[in-house]
Design a protein around this motif. Structure first.
Motif, PDB file in Angstrom:
ATOM      1  N   MET A  48      45.838 -62.163  -8.927  1.00 23.16           N
ATOM      2  CA  MET A  48      47.155 -62.388  -9.538  1.00 23.16           C
ATOM      3  C   MET A  48      47.372 -63.871  -9.821  1.00 23.16           C
ATOM      4  SD  MET A  48      50.848 -61.789  -7.778  1.00 23.16           S
ATOM      5  CE  MET A  48      52.373 -62.070  -8.677  1.00 23.16           C
ATOM      6  N   LEU A  49      47.000 -64.725  -8.863  1.00 23.33           N
ATOM      7  CA  LEU A  49      47.174 -66.168  -9.036  1.00 23.33           C
ATOM      8  C   LEU A  49      46.308 -66.693 -10.181  1.00 23.33           C
ATOM      9  CD1 LEU A  49      47.201 -67.312  -5.282  1.00 23.33           C
ATOM     10  CD2 LEU A  49      49.160 -66.959  -6.801  1.00 23.33           C
ATOM     11  N   VAL A  50      45.081 -66.196 -10.273  1.00 21.61           N
ATOM     12  CA  VAL A  50      44.180 -66.617 -11.359  1.00 21.61           C
ATOM     13  C   VAL A  50      44.758 -66.206 -12.712  1.00 21.61           C
ATOM     14  CG1 VAL A  50      41.911 -66.228 -12.396  1.00 21.61           C
ATOM     15  CG2 VAL A  50      42.105 -66.628  -9.938  1.00 21.61           C
ATOM     16  N   ASN A  51      45.272 -64.979 -12.799  1.00 18.40           N
ATOM     17  CA  ASN A  51      45.836 -64.500 -14.063  1.00 18.40           C
ATOM     18  C   ASN A  51      47.035 -65.330 -14.497  1.00 18.40           C
ATOM     19  OD1 ASN A  51      43.918 -62.545 -14.049  1.00 18.40           O
ATOM     20  ND2 ASN A  51      45.302 -60.796 -13.972  1.00 18.40           N
ATOM     21  N   ILE A  52      47.881 -65.703 -13.531  1.00 20.30           N
ATOM     22  CA  ILE A  52      49.048 -66.533 -13.874  1.00 20.30           C
ATOM     23  C   ILE A  52      48.607 -67.918 -14.320  1.00 20.30           C
ATOM     24  CG2 ILE A  52      51.109 -67.646 -12.940  1.00 20.30           C
ATOM     25  CD1 ILE A  52      51.499 -65.251 -11.115  1.00 20.30           C
ATOM     26  N   GLN A  53      47.650 -68.499 -13.605  1.00 28.98           N
ATOM     27  CA  GLN A  53      47.196 -69.854 -13.911  1.00 28.98           C
ATOM     28  C   GLN A  53      46.523 -69.936 -15.273  1.00 28.98           C
ATOM     29  OE1 GLN A  53      47.974 -72.403 -12.090  1.00 28.98           O
ATOM     30  NE2 GLN A  53      46.846 -73.960 -13.251  1.00 28.98           N
ATOM     31  N   THR A  54      45.724 -68.920 -15.604  1.00 23.71           N
ATOM     32  CA  THR A  54      44.987 -68.915 -16.877  1.00 23.71           C
ATOM     33  C   THR A  54      45.785 -68.271 -18.005  1.00 23.71           C
ATOM     34  OG1 THR A  54      43.912 -66.814 -16.307  1.00 23.71           O
ATOM     35  CG2 THR A  54      42.768 -68.854 -15.678  1.00 23.71           C
ATOM     36  N   GLN A  55      46.960 -67.710 -17.667  1.00 27.29           N
ATOM     37  CA  GLN A  55      47.789 -66.995 -18.632  1.00 27.29           C
ATOM     38  C   GLN A  55      47.004 -65.870 -19.302  1.00 27.29           C
ATOM     39  OE1 GLN A  55      49.524 -69.898 -21.304  1.00 27.29           O
ATOM     40  NE2 GLN A  55      50.827 -70.765 -19.702  1.00 27.29           N
ATOM     41  N   ASP A  56      46.196 -65.217 -18.501  1.00 27.21           N
ATOM     42  CA  ASP A  56      45.374 -64.101 -18.974  1.00 27.21           C
ATOM     43  C   ASP A  56      45.602 -62.920 -18.035  1.00 27.21           C
ATOM     44  OD1 ASP A  56      43.525 -62.355 -19.961  1.00 27.21           O
ATOM     45  OD2 ASP A  56      41.765 -63.522 -19.359  1.00 27.21           O
ATOM     46  N   GLN A  57      46.147 -61.828 -18.548  1.00 28.00           N
ATOM     47  CA  GLN A  57      46.504 -60.677 -17.721  1.00 28.00           C
ATOM     48  C   GLN A  57      45.356 -59.690 -17.526  1.00 28.00           C
ATOM     49  OE1 GLN A  57      49.886 -59.272 -20.061  1.00 28.00           O
ATOM     50  NE2 GLN A  57      51.311 -60.141 -18.554  1.00 28.00           N
ATOM     51  N   SER A  58      44.220 -59.960 -18.087  1.00 24.47           N
ATOM     52  CA  SER A  58      43.134 -58.975 -18.085  1.00 24.47           C
ATOM     53  C   SER A  58      42.417 -58.904 -16.745  1.00 24.47           C
ATOM     54  CB  SER A  58      42.116 -59.313 -19.179  1.00 24.47           C
ATOM     55  OG  SER A  58      41.466 -60.530 -18.891  1.00 24.47           O
ATOM     56  N   ILE A  59      41.907 -57.716 -16.447  1.00 24.52           N
ATOM     57  CA  ILE A  59      41.012 -57.477 -15.320  1.00 24.52           C
ATOM     58  C   ILE A  59      39.983 -56.467 -15.799  1.00 24.52           C
ATOM     59  CG2 ILE A  59      42.550 -55.685 -14.365  1.00 24.52           C
ATOM     60  CD1 ILE A  59      41.481 -56.417 -11.580  1.00 24.52           C
ATOM     61  N   SER A  60      38.735 -56.685 -15.503  1.00 27.68           N
ATOM     62  CA  SER A  60      37.672 -55.814 -16.004  1.00 27.68           C
ATOM     63  C   SER A  60      37.816 -54.400 -15.444  1.00 27.68           C
ATOM     64  CB  SER A  60      36.300 -56.388 -15.630  1.00 27.68           C
ATOM     65  OG  SER A  60      36.107 -56.347 -14.225  1.00 27.68           O
ATOM     66  N   TYR A  61      37.204 -53.461 -16.127  1.00 29.96           N
ATOM     67  CA  TYR A  61      37.230 -52.054 -15.694  1.00 29.96           C
ATOM     68  C   TYR A  61      36.647 -51.922 -14.294  1.00 29.96           C
ATOM     69  CZ  TYR A  61      35.905 -47.086 -15.592  1.00 29.96           C
ATOM     70  OH  TYR A  61      35.751 -45.781 -15.233  1.00 29.96           O
ATOM     71  N   ALA A  62      35.483 -52.548 -14.074  1.00 31.30           N
ATOM     72  CA  ALA A  62      34.858 -52.499 -12.745  1.00 31.30           C
ATOM     73  C   ALA A  62      35.716 -53.230 -11.717  1.00 31.30           C
ATOM     74  CB  ALA A  62      33.462 -53.121 -12.798  1.00 31.30           C
ATOM     75  N   GLY A  63      36.310 -54.362 -12.127  1.00 31.54           N
ATOM     76  CA  GLY A  63      37.157 -55.120 -11.217  1.00 31.54           C
ATOM     77  C   GLY A  63      38.394 -54.347 -10.812  1.00 31.54           C
ATOM     78  N   CYS A  64      38.983 -53.622 -11.758  1.00 33.61           N
ATOM     79  CA  CYS A  64      40.186 -52.842 -11.480  1.00 33.61           C
ATOM     80  C   CYS A  64      39.894 -51.715 -10.497  1.00 33.61           C
ATOM     81  CB  CYS A  64      40.750 -52.278 -12.776  1.00 33.61           C
ATOM     82  SG  CYS A  64      42.360 -51.472 -12.597  1.00 33.61           S
ATOM     83  N   LEU A  65      38.810 -50.984 -10.746  1.00 37.22           N
ATOM     84  CA  LEU A  65      38.449 -49.888  -9.848  1.00 37.22           C
ATOM     85  C   LEU A  65      38.049 -50.405  -8.472  1.00 37.22           C
ATOM     86  CD1 LEU A  65      38.643 -48.227 -12.441  1.00 37.22           C
ATOM     87  CD2 LEU A  65      36.569 -47.018 -11.759  1.00 37.22           C
ATOM     88  N   SER A  66      37.370 -51.548  -8.451  1.00 39.81           N
ATOM     89  CA  SER A  66      36.985 -52.149  -7.167  1.00 39.81           C
ATOM     90  C   SER A  66      38.220 -52.570  -6.377  1.00 39.81           C
ATOM     91  CB  SER A  66      36.074 -53.353  -7.394  1.00 39.81           C
ATOM     92  OG  SER A  66      34.876 -52.978  -8.033  1.00 39.81           O
ATOM     93  N   GLN A  67      39.187 -53.162  -7.080  1.00 38.81           N
ATOM     94  CA  GLN A  67      40.405 -53.596  -6.415  1.00 38.81           C
ATOM     95  C   GLN A  67      41.175 -52.403  -5.851  1.00 38.81           C
ATOM     96  OE1 GLN A  67      43.847 -55.319  -8.660  1.00 38.81           O
ATOM     97  NE2 GLN A  67      43.371 -57.180  -7.502  1.00 38.81           N
ATOM     98  N   ALA A  68      41.284 -51.344  -6.636  1.00 40.84           N
ATOM     99  CA  ALA A  68      41.952 -50.134  -6.153  1.00 40.84           C
ATOM    100  C   ALA A  68      41.255 -49.578  -4.918  1.00 40.84           C
ATOM    101  CB  ALA A  68      41.998 -49.083  -7.259  1.00 40.84           C
ATOM    102  N   CYS A  69      39.921 -49.619  -4.943  1.00 46.26           N
ATOM    103  CA  CYS A  69      39.119 -49.111  -3.822  1.00 46.26           C
ATOM    104  C   CYS A  69      39.365 -49.934  -2.563  1.00 46.26           C
ATOM    105  CB  CYS A  69      37.639 -49.137  -4.200  1.00 46.26           C
ATOM    106  SG  CYS A  69      36.521 -48.542  -2.907  1.00 46.26           S
ATOM    107  N   PHE A  70      39.332 -51.258  -2.685  1.00 42.73           N
ATOM    108  CA  PHE A  70      39.511 -52.124  -1.515  1.00 42.73           C
ATOM    109  C   PHE A  70      40.917 -52.012  -0.936  1.00 42.73           C
ATOM    110  CE2 PHE A  70      35.797 -54.626  -3.198  1.00 42.73           C
ATOM    111  CZ  PHE A  70      34.989 -54.423  -2.092  1.00 42.73           C
TER     112      PHE A  70
END
Length: 312
Positions: free
Chosen positions: A81-103
């Motif tokens: 979340m902090l990285v997305n705010i700092q870079t003004q980029d809301q994207s998260i990769s498909y694998a990253g999203c599923l991994s985050q949900a899993c963790f």
């Protein structure tokens, strides 16, 4: 909406807590502070327990694991979340999203089990004090944590594998600051009935059973304490359970608040704000609860901080 096969999905968008650009610096500063406090507080708990031989007991072994789990839970959501705010980029990769949900599922379920194990530990200590060292031996303590971790990982992997079979629509905006399982499911174009049933059943088992164990333990604890003739014994017994009971109330209370908010409002953004209460607040407050209400932890933290200052 035009469906898109999951193999073609490259990324999701995390919409965060607000659309107002003027509030983004405030949210960044707030969550950065919360994250640093969470990491520092829980690390101090772990270091204090590890460095003080008097705290090498089952109760503090479980507390050490709880602190480690809180660090992992916060790390699985806030940094992205902090990285997305700092870079003004809301994207998260498909694998990253599923991994985050899993963790997130792993650490939330594991938190439930750890709180239930800690309640059982207090139950044995107060109701069977003479048999405590035999019943809560080191092998059993390690086994309880490992079994809880294996169950949590298995549950999370099952939900993630179910997500992999879904097809997603063209609009892949997650109205949240992290990829929460339920929010990701709402973006699917294919049938999610089986996924929702699985979430319901898993919640009843992996959230309901630990909560029932906590209620069972504290029912017997209260009953045993009330039968004590010594007021000093009663006070000591309640003081050993006070911190844990506060943490349990905070965790399940905030979780219940999120459930109620999702039932009374249709706004995903309001649900996301409410979710902060169970995913961010408890990991930050747990170290303060245990350090402020526990004399042994106060002493251990004081010694640790004194040694750290003397080394500087």
């Amino acid at each position: 909406m035009e469906p898109k096969n999951q193999t073609a999905v490259s990324e999701f968008s995390l919409l965060g807590l607000t659309d107002d650009p003027a509030l983004q610096p405030l949210i960044f500063s707030l969550f950065l502070s919360v994250y640093l406090v969470t990491i520092l507080g829980n690390l101090l708990i772990i270091l204090a327990i590890s460095s003080d031989s008097h705290l090498h007991t089952p109760m503090y072994f479980f507390l050490c694991n709880l602190s480690l789990n809180d660090i992992c839970l916060s790390t699985s959501t806030i940094p992205k979340m902090l990285v997305n705010i700092q870079t003004q980029d809301q994207s998260i990769s498909y694998a990253g999203c599923l991994s985050q949900a899993c963790f997130v599922v792993i650490f939330v379920v594991l938190e439930n089990f750890l709180l239930a194990i800690m309640a059982y530990d207090r139950y044995v200590a107060i109701c069977y004090p003479l048999r405590y060292t035999v019943l809560m031996n080191s092998c059993l303590c390690v086994l309880l944590v490992l079994v809880s971790l294996c169950i949590s990982i298995s549950d999370a992997l099952l939900h993630t594998l179910m997500l992999l079979r879904l097809s997603f629509c063209t609009r892949l905006d997650v109205p949240h600051f992290f990829c929460e399982l339920a929010q990701v499911l709402r973006l699917a174009c294919s049938d999610t009935l089986l996924d929702n049933v699985l979430i319901y059943v898993a919640s009843c088992i992996f959230l309901g059973v630990p909560l029932s164990g906590i209620i069972f333990s504290y029912t017997h604890i209260v009953s045993s304490v009330l039968r004590m003739s010594s007021s000093e014994g009663k006070q000591k017994a309640f003081s050993t359970c006070g911190s844990h009971l506060t943490v349990v109330t905070l965790f399940y209370g905030t979780g219940l608040g999120v459930y109620i908010s999702s039932a009374v409002t249709d706004s995903p953004r309001k649900i996301a704000v409410a979710s902060v209460m169970y995913s961010v607040v408890p990991p930050m407050l747990n170290p303060f609860i245990y350090s402020l209400r526990n004399k042994d932890m106060k002493g251990a933290l004081g010694k640790l901080i004194s040694r750290m200052i003397s080394l500087l």
